[in-house]
Write an enzyme that holds these catalytic residues in place. Structure first.
Site, PDB file in Angstrom:
ATOM      1  N   GLY A   1       0.799  -1.218   0.000  1.00  0.00           N
ATOM      2  CA  GLY A   1       0.000   0.000   0.000  1.00  0.00           C
ATOM      3  C   GLY A   1       0.838   1.277   0.000  1.00  0.00           C
ATOM      4  N   THR A   2       1.899   1.282   0.770  1.00  0.00           N
ATOM      5  CA  THR A   2       2.722   2.491   0.859  1.00  0.00           C
ATOM      6  C   THR A   2       3.310   2.838  -0.499  1.00  0.00           C
ATOM      7  OG1 THR A   2       3.241   1.943   3.144  1.00  0.00           O
ATOM      8  CG2 THR A   2       4.735   3.478   2.031  1.00  0.00           C
TER       9      THR A   2
ATOM     10  N   SER B   1      -3.210  -3.780  -1.108  1.00  0.00           N
ATOM     11  CA  SER B   1      -2.114  -4.481  -0.438  1.00  0.00           C
ATOM     12  C   SER B   1      -2.626  -5.848   0.013  1.00  0.00           C
ATOM     13  CB  SER B   1      -1.670  -3.656   0.776  1.00  0.00           C
ATOM     14  OG  SER B   1      -0.593  -4.265   1.425  1.00  0.00           O
TER      15      SER B   1
ATOM     16  N   HIS C   1      -1.614  -7.936   2.479  1.00  0.00           N
ATOM     17  CA  HIS C   1      -1.520  -8.487   3.842  1.00  0.00           C
ATOM     18  C   HIS C   1      -2.706  -8.141   4.733  1.00  0.00           C
ATOM     19  CE1 HIS C   1      -0.069  -4.911   6.245  1.00  0.00           C
ATOM     20  NE2 HIS C   1       0.261  -4.484   5.052  1.00  0.00           N
TER      21      HIS C   1
ATOM     22  N   THR D   1      12.896  -7.567 -10.723  1.00  0.00           N
ATOM     23  CA  THR D   1      12.406  -8.942 -10.873  1.00  0.00           C
ATOM     24  C   THR D   1      11.168  -9.148 -10.007  1.00  0.00           C
ATOM     25  OG1 THR D   1      14.656  -9.654 -11.288  1.00  0.00           O
ATOM     26  CG2 THR D   1      13.075 -11.371 -10.689  1.00  0.00           C
TER      27      THR D   1
ATOM     28  N   CYS E   1       0.941   1.696  11.535  1.00  0.00           N
ATOM     29  CA  CYS E   1       2.076   2.468  11.005  1.00  0.00           C
ATOM     30  C   CYS E   1       2.379   3.670  11.875  1.00  0.00           C
ATOM     31  CB  CYS E   1       1.785   2.956   9.591  1.00  0.00           C
ATOM     32  SG  CYS E   1       1.302   1.649   8.484  1.00  0.00           S
TER      33      CYS E   1
HETATM   34  N1  PMP Z   1      -3.219   2.593   3.291  1.00  0.00           N
HETATM   35  C1  PMP Z   1      -3.989   2.124   4.273  1.00  0.00           C
HETATM   36  C2  PMP Z   1      -5.413   2.590   4.360  1.00  0.00           C
HETATM   37  C3  PMP Z   1      -3.483   1.191   5.192  1.00  0.00           C
HETATM   38  O1  PMP Z   1      -4.256   0.730   6.185  1.00  0.00           O
HETATM   39  C4  PMP Z   1      -2.144   0.749   5.051  1.00  0.00           C
HETATM   40  C5  PMP Z   1      -1.545  -0.271   6.013  1.00  0.00           C
HETATM   41  N2  PMP Z   1      -1.521   0.166   7.330  1.00  0.00           N
HETATM   42  C6  PMP Z   1      -1.368   1.276   4.001  1.00  0.00           C
HETATM   43  C7  PMP Z   1      -1.938   2.177   3.138  1.00  0.00           C
HETATM   44  C8  PMP Z   1       0.054   0.834   3.795  1.00  0.00           C
HETATM   45  O2  PMP Z   1       0.053  -0.466   3.277  1.00  0.00           O
HETATM   46  P1  PMP Z   1       1.362  -1.406   3.382  1.00  0.00           P
HETATM   47  O3  PMP Z   1       1.480  -1.805   4.807  1.00  0.00           O
HETATM   48  O4  PMP Z   1       1.062  -2.553   2.464  1.00  0.00           O
HETATM   49  O5  PMP Z   1       2.503  -0.582   2.901  1.00  0.00           O
END
Ligand code: PMP
Length: 371
Positions: free
Chosen positions: A69-70, A196, A198, A234, A316
């Protein structure tokens, strides 16, 4: 242990682990290699891409695999603004994840102009307020599909109608929502979508950015020609195949029933508690609860000692001591934000655990009040 933090990350489905193991063991060749083992790896890459693109109603060549996601959010914001010919203005929402908000601030440092869209007391953006914020030089609007702290869903169909009519690309962070509600990027008129793996029983460090064909975007990294040169390097094939496998593991029904049970139990036991975003449509697995007089930083260690895993805010931002920007944008004061706890359920939860968790939460809350 009762794990109630699926919105931070989820356990990986056993079938996903098996798939990743098999792909790592048997399909180790580079998908770009021009021999039979490489072709076999490439076939898995294509099949995974097809399953993932189908899941949001996209074309295969509109999916760019990322590390999650990041990265997806950063690629969307930096990539579209740096490619934009006619505008330097960006609109993002006030309750976005930090990977959007901080990327937007960094773009502002680079000289782009930034508007942060407020939300109402339920955490919803108002489409008419977005219309008013759009300028002739607006190059991108980035508003999440659902919030990761409260589960509140945004009126993306209405927002998409506005941005498409004005020919402004719309980016949605769907990291919290994907896998929990159905998403059709064409119906919603979304131009870029971050996902994402996970959060839905897939592996960490893998995700994708949907980029609608026709949307100008430049890469953040340079190198090989993978992912149409938008994300060279890759491919992480075991993770990609595991991600696609997670899709078929059926996540949604279990999580909604567990969250609803926990919410009803806690409501009954804490009549003055407030469910954040209660009057808005929400994701089926997230509960953000403010319990007056019960600071989460005191409650969480007690819950942890009782084997209950929950969080005060986004993982995070776990180390930060400032109040949640999501809750303060919704109008909660510092104290209320500090008395808020997020529970998020998932496929591993049993309904009976919710009663047990509610008992422990009541016990821990009373304990911290009287000590
Ligand atoms: N956006 C949202 C809404 C999230 O909840 C998160 C994960 N906490 C992220 C982005 C970041 O995703 P990732 O952990 O896969 O980098």
């Amino acid at each position: 242990m009762i794990y109630l933090d699926y919105a931070a990350t989820s356990p990986v489905f056993p079938a996903v682990l098996e798939e990743m193991n098999a792909v790592s063991r048997d399909l180790y060749a580079n998908p770009s290699s021009l021999y039979c083992a490489g072709y076999a790896a490439k076939r898995i890459l294509q099949e995974s891409r097809a399953a993932l693109s189908r899941s949001i109603g996209a074309e295969n060549d509109e999916i760019v695999f990322t590390s999650g996601g990041t990265e997806g959010n950063n690629l969307a914001l930096f990539g579209v603004l740096r490619a934009a010919k006619r505008g330097r203005h960006l609109i993002v929402g006030s309750t976005e994840h930090h990977s959007v908000l901080f990327a937007a601030q960094a773009l502002k440092q680079e000289g782009f102009s930034l508007t942060i869209l407020p939300c109402d007391s339920n955490g919803r953006y108002r489409p008419e307020e977005l219309s008013g914020a759009i300028r002739p030089d607006t190059a991108l609007v980035s508003l999440q599909l659902a919030n990761n702290e409260t589960g509140v869903l945004q009126p993306i169909a209405e927002i998409g109608a506005i941005t498409r009519a004005r020919r402004i690309p719309l980016h949605c962070d769907a990291t919290a929502a994907y896998g929990h509600i159905s998403i059709d990027v064409r119906a919603l008129k979304i131009d870029l979508l971050t996902v994402s793996a996970h959060k839905l029983g897939g592996p960490r460090g893998i995700g994708f950015l949907f980029v609608r064909n026709e949307i100008p975007i430049v890469p953040l990294f340079f190198g090989g020609s993978q992912e149409r040169t938008l994300r060279p390097g890759t491919e992480n094939l075991p993770a990609i195949a595991g991600f696609a496998r997670a899709l078929s593991c059926g996540y949604i029904p279990a999580s909604a029933a567990a969250r609803d049970r926990l919410e009803a139990e806690l409501h009954a036991r804490f009549p003055d508690a407030r469910v954040n975003g209660a009057d808005a449509p929400r994701l089926p697995h997230i509960l953000s609860l403010t319990i007056p007089g019960v600071p989460s930083e005191r409650l969480l260690p007690l819950l942890s000692a009782a084997g209950i895993c929950a969080s005060a805010r986004a993982a995070c931002a776990g180390g930060e001591r400032t109040p949640s920007h999501v809750l303060t944008a919704m109008g909660l004061n510092r104290t209320q934000a500090g008395e808020t706890i997020r529970f998020s359920t998932g496929f591993g939860n049993k309904l009976s655990e919710m009663d047990e968790a509610a008992n422990e939460i009541v016990f821990a809350a009373r304990h911290q009040i009287y000590t």
